[in-house]
Design an enzyme around this catalytic site. Structure first.
Site, short mmCIF file in Angstrom:
data_model
loop_
_atom_site.label_atom_id
_atom_site.label_comp_id
_atom_site.label_asym_id
_atom_site.label_seq_id
_atom_site.Cartn_x
_atom_site.Cartn_y
_atom_site.Cartn_z
N ASN A 71 0.83 -1.20 0.00
CA ASN A 71 0.00 0.00 0.00
C ASN A 71 0.87 1.26 0.00
O ASN A 71 2.06 1.20 0.35
CB ASN A 71 -0.88 0.03 1.26
CG ASN A 71 -1.97 -1.02 1.25
OD1 ASN A 71 -2.61 -1.28 0.22
ND2 ASN A 71 -2.24 -1.62 2.41
N CYS A 80 -5.09 -8.08 -3.47
CA CYS A 80 -5.58 -6.90 -4.18
C CYS A 80 -6.24 -7.41 -5.46
O CYS A 80 -5.56 -7.95 -6.34
CB CYS A 80 -4.41 -5.97 -4.51
SG CYS A 80 -4.93 -4.59 -5.53
N GLY A 81 -7.55 -7.25 -5.55
CA GLY A 81 -8.30 -7.81 -6.68
C GLY A 81 -8.04 -7.06 -7.98
O GLY A 81 -7.79 -7.67 -9.03
N ASN A 169 -8.17 -10.27 2.67
CA ASN A 169 -7.92 -8.99 3.36
C ASN A 169 -9.24 -8.50 3.95
O ASN A 169 -10.32 -8.89 3.51
CB ASN A 169 -7.22 -7.97 2.44
CG ASN A 169 -8.01 -7.65 1.19
OD1 ASN A 169 -8.87 -8.42 0.78
ND2 ASN A 169 -7.74 -6.52 0.57
N CYS A 232 -11.95 -0.72 -5.39
CA CYS A 232 -11.21 -1.76 -4.67
C CYS A 232 -11.80 -3.10 -5.08
O CYS A 232 -12.99 -3.37 -4.82
CB CYS A 232 -11.35 -1.53 -3.17
SG CYS A 232 -10.61 -2.85 -2.20
N GLY A 233 -11.00 -3.93 -5.74
CA GLY A 233 -11.52 -5.18 -6.30
C GLY A 233 -11.99 -6.17 -5.25
O GLY A 233 -13.06 -6.77 -5.37
N THR A 234 -11.17 -6.35 -4.19
CA THR A 234 -11.60 -7.27 -3.13
C THR A 234 -12.83 -6.69 -2.43
O THR A 234 -13.73 -7.43 -2.03
CB THR A 234 -10.46 -7.53 -2.13
OG1 THR A 234 -9.84 -6.27 -1.81
CG2 THR A 234 -9.43 -8.49 -2.68
N1 LIG Z 1 -5.68 -1.56 0.78
C1 LIG Z 1 -5.96 -2.96 0.73
C2 LIG Z 1 -5.19 -3.68 -0.32
C3 LIG Z 1 -5.50 -3.28 -1.73
C4 LIG Z 1 -6.89 -3.74 -2.19
C5 LIG Z 1 -7.09 -3.41 -3.63
N2 LIG Z 1 -7.17 -2.07 -4.01
C6 LIG Z 1 -8.11 -4.28 -4.33
O1 LIG Z 1 -8.39 -3.96 -5.51
O2 LIG Z 1 -8.54 -5.31 -3.82
C7 LIG Z 1 -5.64 -3.63 2.08
O3 LIG Z 1 -4.82 -3.11 2.84
O4 LIG Z 1 -6.24 -4.68 2.35
#
Ligand SMILES: N[C@@H](CCC[C@H](N)C(=O)O)C(=O)O
Length: 328
Positions: A71, A80-81, A169, A232-234
């Site tokens: 990050n 990170c999705g 996450n 944010c993908g996840t």
């Molecule tokens: N900030 C998140 C990690 C990144 C997630 C990402 N942007 C996604 O697309 O999933 C964390 O600290 O869990």
């Protein structure tokens, strides 16, 4: 000279650094320092980014590489999705394979090339798993519940219902009204739960989700270690699963859900497996710039921007045209 890429998924932007191409891989300290330098949105390279995706060697069967996610604040995330889609594209172009696995912190995840979202907008599908609900997995504490699923949590925001999922996450999801999307409460709660607080000791990503109809969501995410991002993908994957579990009349398994976000749109498909869940996240994997940096500067963290060569790929124009037609 080392080659990096600037990439994005739904305009959640990253630099991809393939450490297998370096003469000497970076130490974790060097990687953390480099991320803070390059991604700073005021002083970083090309307007900064939301993190670095470090591509490393994997010895796991079927995995063509390993992805680590750093990050902007230097913390490391387990997944990170949006980033995984861009790493899938990178490894696809490097090896010619169209379906394979990528090692991540807790799981080897299946990825595949998908149909382009539009002309000049390549897309990839990635597995989001494992999914857990127990409080130890996020972790959270002191909220009077072992899991949160559409649960009133007055300690966070009185009257709002929250769900908590690790994918792996940590994510909190609050289904809110369209008119609350710009409320200052969103940023205040994000900053509070990602600072010193009695509930989420490791911080948490917070997804403010609006239900727009059958199989249609809009998600705005405050990301741990970053702040508000375009997507944010996840988080969109976790929101989709919470949607189907809490609103089964509108969110369905084995059927595409369109998830709009401030940076574009992705699709998710929910699956059940062995008494658990996994989600496929499908969306753009756009490369906006190629970058060349002398390797010694990567190690020192003192990147001199004048020594860096950058070149636009031209893909962003196609992506913006795709986003433009989403709103019509
Ligand atoms: N900030 C998140 C990690 C990144 C997630 C990402 N942007 C996604 O697309 O999933 C964390 O600290 O869990």
């Amino acid at each position: 000279m080392t080659k990096l890429l600037k990439v994005h998924g739904s305009q959640n932007s990253f630099f991809i650094l393939d450490q297998t191409e370096l003469e000497n891989p970076l130490t974790d300290n060097e990687l953390r320092q480099l991320t803070q330098t390059l991604t700073d949105h005021k002083t970083g390279l090309l307007g900064g980014a939301d993190g670095i995706l470090s591509v490393e060697e994997s010895r796991h069967p079927g995995a063509l590489g390993k992805m680590r996610v750093i990050n902007t604040d230097g913390s490391e995330a387990s997944m990170c999705g949006n980033g995984l889609r861009t790493v899938a594209r990178y490894l696809h172009e490097k090896t010619g394979e169209s379906q394979f696995k990528v090692e991540t912190m807790y799981a080897d995840l299946a990825v595949r090339q998908a149909d382009d979202f539009a002309e000049g907008v390549p897309a990839f599908g990635v597995e989001i798993s494992p999914v857990r609900f127990n409080k130890e997995s996020l972790p959270f504490d002191n909220l009077g519940h072992d899991r949160l699923l559409d649960t009133l949590v007055p300690e966070l925001v009185p009257g709002w219902r929250f769900s908590a999922l690790a994918v792996p996450n940590p994510h909190l999801i609050a289904f809110i009204k369209e008119e609350d999307l710009e409320s200052p409460v969103l940023g205040e709660l994000g900053a509070y739960l990602n600072g010193e607080n009695p509930y989420f000791s490791d911080g948490v990503n917070i997804n403010y989700t609006v239900i727009r109809g059958d199989s249609q969501l809009f998600v705005r995410t405050y990301e741990r270690g970053v702040g508000f991002t375009n997507a944010c993908g996840t988080g969109m994957s976790a929101s989709s699963l919470a949607f189907a579990l809490t609103h089964p009349d509108l969110g369905h398994f084995e059927k595409e859900i369109s998830v709009y976000n401030p940076g574009g749109m992705v699709k998710t498909v929910l699956h059940q497996k062995d008494h658990g869940y996994w989600i496929e996240l499908i969306g753009n994997a756009t490369e906006t710039h190629t970058i060349e940096i002398p390797e010694d500067q990567l190690h020192s963290g003192q990147v001199k921007l004048e020594a860096v060569k950058t070149k636009e790929t031209g893909e962003q124009a196609a992506y913006l045209a795709f986003v433009d037609q989403l709103t019509k």
